[in-house]
Scaffold this active site. Structure first.
Site, PDB file in Angstrom:
ATOM      1  N   THR A   1       0.798  -1.271  -0.036  1.00  0.00           N
ATOM      2  CA  THR A   1       0.125   0.110  -0.006  1.00  0.00           C
ATOM      3  C   THR A   1       0.913   1.222  -0.009  1.00  0.00           C
ATOM      4  O   THR A   1       1.830   1.267   0.717  1.00  0.00           O
ATOM      5  CB  THR A   1      -0.901   0.143   1.185  1.00  0.00           C
ATOM      6  OG1 THR A   1      -1.591   1.233   1.208  1.00  0.00           O
ATOM      7  CG2 THR A   1      -0.211  -0.070   2.631  1.00  0.00           C
TER       8      THR A   1
ATOM      9  N   LYS B   1      -8.648  22.285   8.724  1.00  0.00           N
ATOM     10  CA  LYS B   1      -8.661  22.936   9.963  1.00  0.00           C
ATOM     11  C   LYS B   1      -8.550  24.354   9.963  1.00  0.00           C
ATOM     12  O   LYS B   1      -7.720  25.169   9.729  1.00  0.00           O
ATOM     13  CB  LYS B   1      -7.275  22.455  10.864  1.00  0.00           C
ATOM     14  CG  LYS B   1      -7.416  21.152  11.022  1.00  0.00           C
ATOM     15  CD  LYS B   1      -6.124  20.457  12.015  1.00  0.00           C
ATOM     16  CE  LYS B   1      -6.313  19.037  11.962  1.00  0.00           C
ATOM     17  NZ  LYS B   1      -4.843  18.554  10.859  1.00  0.00           N
TER      18      LYS B   1
ATOM     19  N   TRP C   1     -12.725  21.723  12.515  1.00  0.00           N
ATOM     20  CA  TRP C   1     -12.576  20.625  11.354  1.00  0.00           C
ATOM     21  C   TRP C   1     -13.768  20.906  10.277  1.00  0.00           C
ATOM     22  O   TRP C   1     -14.957  20.789  10.931  1.00  0.00           O
ATOM     23  CB  TRP C   1     -12.387  19.134  11.827  1.00  0.00           C
ATOM     24  CG  TRP C   1     -11.262  19.007  12.361  1.00  0.00           C
ATOM     25  CD1 TRP C   1     -10.242  19.713  12.976  1.00  0.00           C
ATOM     26  CD2 TRP C   1     -10.921  17.881  12.833  1.00  0.00           C
ATOM     27  NE1 TRP C   1      -9.521  18.950  13.551  1.00  0.00           N
ATOM     28  CE2 TRP C   1      -9.749  17.765  13.534  1.00  0.00           C
ATOM     29  CE3 TRP C   1     -11.381  16.328  12.882  1.00  0.00           C
ATOM     30  CZ2 TRP C   1      -8.812  16.662  14.002  1.00  0.00           C
ATOM     31  CZ3 TRP C   1     -10.688  15.372  13.524  1.00  0.00           C
ATOM     32  CH2 TRP C   1      -9.525  15.490  14.115  1.00  0.00           C
TER      33      TRP C   1
ATOM     34  N   GLU D   1      -4.877  -2.732   4.536  1.00  0.00           N
ATOM     35  CA  GLU D   1      -4.410  -3.394   6.045  1.00  0.00           C
ATOM     36  C   GLU D   1      -5.656  -4.043   6.324  1.00  0.00           C
ATOM     37  O   GLU D   1      -5.636  -4.843   7.322  1.00  0.00           O
ATOM     38  CB  GLU D   1      -4.122  -2.440   6.714  1.00  0.00           C
ATOM     39  CG  GLU D   1      -2.709  -1.713   6.598  1.00  0.00           C
ATOM     40  CD  GLU D   1      -2.620  -0.477   5.764  1.00  0.00           C
ATOM     41  OE1 GLU D   1      -3.817  -0.347   4.996  1.00  0.00           O
ATOM     42  OE2 GLU D   1      -1.923   0.352   5.767  1.00  0.00           O
TER      43      GLU D   1
HETATM   44  P1  AMP Z   1      -6.326   1.555   0.295  1.00  0.00           P
HETATM   45  O1  AMP Z   1      -5.640   0.835   1.207  1.00  0.00           O
HETATM   46  O2  AMP Z   1      -5.669   1.789  -0.923  1.00  0.00           O
HETATM   47  O3  AMP Z   1      -7.459   0.631  -0.359  1.00  0.00           O
HETATM   48  O4  AMP Z   1      -6.907   2.927   0.883  1.00  0.00           O
HETATM   49  C1  AMP Z   1      -7.889   2.840   1.908  1.00  0.00           C
HETATM   50  C2  AMP Z   1      -8.427   4.229   2.402  1.00  0.00           C
HETATM   51  O5  AMP Z   1      -9.100   4.392   1.305  1.00  0.00           O
HETATM   52  C3  AMP Z   1      -9.042   4.441   3.594  1.00  0.00           C
HETATM   53  O6  AMP Z   1      -8.178   4.299   4.695  1.00  0.00           O
HETATM   54  C4  AMP Z   1      -9.925   5.508   3.232  1.00  0.00           C
HETATM   55  O7  AMP Z   1      -9.170   6.583   3.342  1.00  0.00           O
HETATM   56  C5  AMP Z   1     -10.357   5.293   1.628  1.00  0.00           C
HETATM   57  N1  AMP Z   1     -11.698   4.912   1.515  1.00  0.00           N
HETATM   58  C6  AMP Z   1     -11.888   3.493   1.281  1.00  0.00           C
HETATM   59  N2  AMP Z   1     -13.166   3.160   1.066  1.00  0.00           N
HETATM   60  C7  AMP Z   1     -13.725   4.344   1.217  1.00  0.00           C
HETATM   61  C8  AMP Z   1     -15.030   4.807   1.286  1.00  0.00           C
HETATM   62  N3  AMP Z   1     -16.082   4.173   0.908  1.00  0.00           N
HETATM   63  N4  AMP Z   1     -15.289   6.141   1.474  1.00  0.00           N
HETATM   64  C9  AMP Z   1     -14.248   7.210   1.907  1.00  0.00           C
HETATM   65  N5  AMP Z   1     -12.957   6.817   1.631  1.00  0.00           N
HETATM   66  C10 AMP Z   1     -12.653   5.497   1.599  1.00  0.00           C
END
Ligand code: AMP
Length: 545
Positions: free
Chosen positions: A186, A444, A449, A331
């Site tokens: 990641t 911020k 926020w 993760e």
């Molecule tokens: P990844 O590990 O590349 O899948 O990224 C994970 C991150 O994607 C999460 O920590 C969120 O910030 C974002 N994310 C995943 N699903 C959503 C969702 N449905 N709405 C908003 N953010 C999301």
């Protein structure tokens, strides 16, 4: 006293063995890089996965060694999913959309022994081959006829040759279910990518949970289309869920544009598809332009980034496709929460239901979550108070692969480890979690926020707006103020004042962006998310100019 139950390790190989035995005739259909549509069955897939396990053994791959892939969603990638993990080695999916230096870093960090690649990535392989010291050979995922001529790669093997030279006589080995089965890196916005190392047990448990009715709700009656790539958190687990429930599986290959997806959905009678919002926007545009409808498409899982309410409405109201909004992370294998309504939501007005559906959903069994303030104290589930979202559970990473630094886990008062997601969220009384921001994207303003996601969500419900990103811009008085970057739909005219008028009354007055800037496109990263850091670099001083 122990229970008196048969001991059986939870292993990835059991999924494909089950699919073969109980759903052997069920099809797996793939759009191939070679251009045609390929179809075969779970029985064929299982046979070829065993042949691949024999081939890997012959190539000298041993338990726990990593084998990399740079490939689209397709049947050969599926065979590798099972062949590599099934024999006890570690399937390492590499995201080809990453920068070439990051790909080299990842392959070297993982110490990949072989890298399998789809032909579309030949130029990439030529660029990295000399820099990947641990790789003994690169395997082109094609047949002899399509093998690249004059490729500048010293050790190049042909996938179909490996299969042809190998017997299907292979018995999946039994080993400890805690053994590693796959690896996915990641990439944060800073630092090197980090490897998340899944175990057979963690992915099997995740598969059970993912298939549940209030999660992906998959069964043998379904035709599943994972548009989310197999190089992004195991296509959200769909290649495993499909085997567990015996659903027909449709792989889009490199055809991720609206037209190709629509054709596949209709031709293969897809009932369920999963992907990030940017991909669905392409499909919706295509369907709208051609005045088309869906004949079998029932529901879509949208995640990876916040699903705009406008997309929810269009899918459901115009096309009768139910949207399931989900949240997860690499993760988390990846599923954390899924936005499926409860019985009591049936009585809600459609407008209220849309508000709930736009949230990221409730935790699936196995995921424990809480929100905390800056001191680590737990915050109320009132749907209003936002805090840092922490999770824990059997398919949530406890550390990164070969991590030289500190463990990512936070300890609570009882010393239990919680994984800090980096997301800021609220949780309501029904347990629906809503991401208000990535902690680094939060705006911020004067110490308070502002949720960039909420502003974006409202902006994209304007009919003339294709997509929008709200970022923190530096401000002399308030430290940061929201700046809204907008991409108009083709042929639409729109002014900044019109956008601000549209937002008025829909957000708190002090959340109103200080400026609206029109741009041609949002920068999209390797996993389909908007690269807000790049926008911040370009626009963070906009209000100081
Ligand atoms: P990844 O590990 O590349 O899948 O990224 C994970 C991150 O994607 C999460 O920590 C969120 O910030 C974002 N994310 C995943 N699903 C959503 C969702 N449905 N709405 C908003 N953010 C999301």
């Amino acid at each position: 006293m122990n229970g008196l139950m048969l001991e059986k390790q939870l292993l990835i190989s059991s999924l494909i063995a089950h699919a073969d035995r109980h759903h052997g005739d069920t099809e797996i259909v793939s759009r191939r890089v070679e251009g045609d549509i390929h179809r075969y069955t779970y029985r064929d897939c299982h046979r070829r996965a065993r042949q691949m396990a024999n081939a890997l053994t012959r190539l000298g791959v041993r338990a726990s060694e990593r084998v990399g892939t740079l490939a689209w969603n397709g049947y050969r990638h599926m065979e590798l999913y099972y062949g590599i993990s099934g024999m006890g080695a570690v399937m390492h999916t590499i995201n080809p959309r990453l920068h070439v230096d990051q790909i080299v870093y990842i392959a070297n960090h993982a110490q990949d022994q072989y890298i399998f690649f789809d032909l579309s990535f030949l130029p990439l392989i030529e660029a990295i081959a000399d820099r990947c010291g641990s790789v003994k050979a690169f395997v082109a995922m094609t047949d002899r006829e399509h093998m690249p001529k004059d490729a500048g790669i010293a050790n190049l093997l042909c996938y179909e040759d490996l299969i042809d030279e190998s017997s299907p006589g292979y018995t999946w080995p039994e080993f400890d279910e805690n053994s590693a089965c796959s690896l996915c890196y990641t990439s944060g916005t800073t630092g090197n990518p980090k490897g998340v190392l899944y175990s057979h047990r963690s992915l099997l448990l995740h598969t059970y949970a993912a298939a549940l009715p209030d999660a992906l709700n998959c069964s043998a009656k379904d035709v599943l289309l994972p548009v989310v790539p197999m190089f992004h958190v195991n296509a959200w687990g769909i290649p495993y869920v499909a085997c567990m429930v015996g659903a027909k599986l449709v792989f889009p290959g490199p055809g991720l544009d609206g037209k190709s997806l629509y054709e596949l959905i209709e031709a293969e009678q897809v009932t369920f598809a999963a992907g990030v919002p940017t991909v669905w926007q392409g499909l919706l545009n295509h369907v709208a332009q051609g005045d088309l409808t869906f004949s079998t498409f029932e529901r879509t899982l949208i995640g990876g980034a916040a699903c705009p309410s406008s997309m929810l409405r269009t899918f459901q109201e115009t096309y009768g496709v139910d949207v399931v909004h989900a949240w997860g992370m690499t993760e988390l294998s990846p599923i954390g929460t899924v936005g499926v309504m409860k019985a009591r939501h049936r009585a809600m007005s459609p407008e209220d239901r849309y508000i709930t559906q736009a949230k990221q959903g409730r935790a699936v069994f196995g995921v424990d979550m809480k929100i905390v303030d800056g001191l680590g104290d737990e915050l109320a589930w009132d749907g209003v108070t936002a805090g840092d979202l922490l999770v824990r559970g059997p398919w949530i990473a406890s550390d990164y692969f070969l991590n030289q630094g500190e463990s990512p886990l936070l300890r609570d008062g009882a010393g239990r480890g919680w994984f800090p997601t980096g997301d800021v969220a609220t949780i309501d009384t029904d347990g629906f979690m809503q991401i208000t921001d990535r902690s680094k994207d939060v705006i911020k303003s004067g110490g308070e926020w502002i949720s960039s996601i909420e502003i974006e969500n409202i902006a994209t419900s304007h009919p003339a707006i294709e997509c929008a990103a709200c970022i923190a811009a530096r401000h002399p008085k308030w430290d940061e103020r929201p700046l809204l970057l907008v991409v108009k739909r083709p042929g639409e005219s729109l002014t900044a004042d019109e956008v601000l008028t549209f937002l008025r009354g829909r957000i708190a007055k002090w959340w109103t962006p200080d400026a609206v800037v029109f741009i041609d496109a949002l920068p999209i990263g390797a996993t389909g998310k908007v690269l807000k850091n790049r926008l911040r670099e370009a626009f963070q001083d906009y209000l100081l100019r």
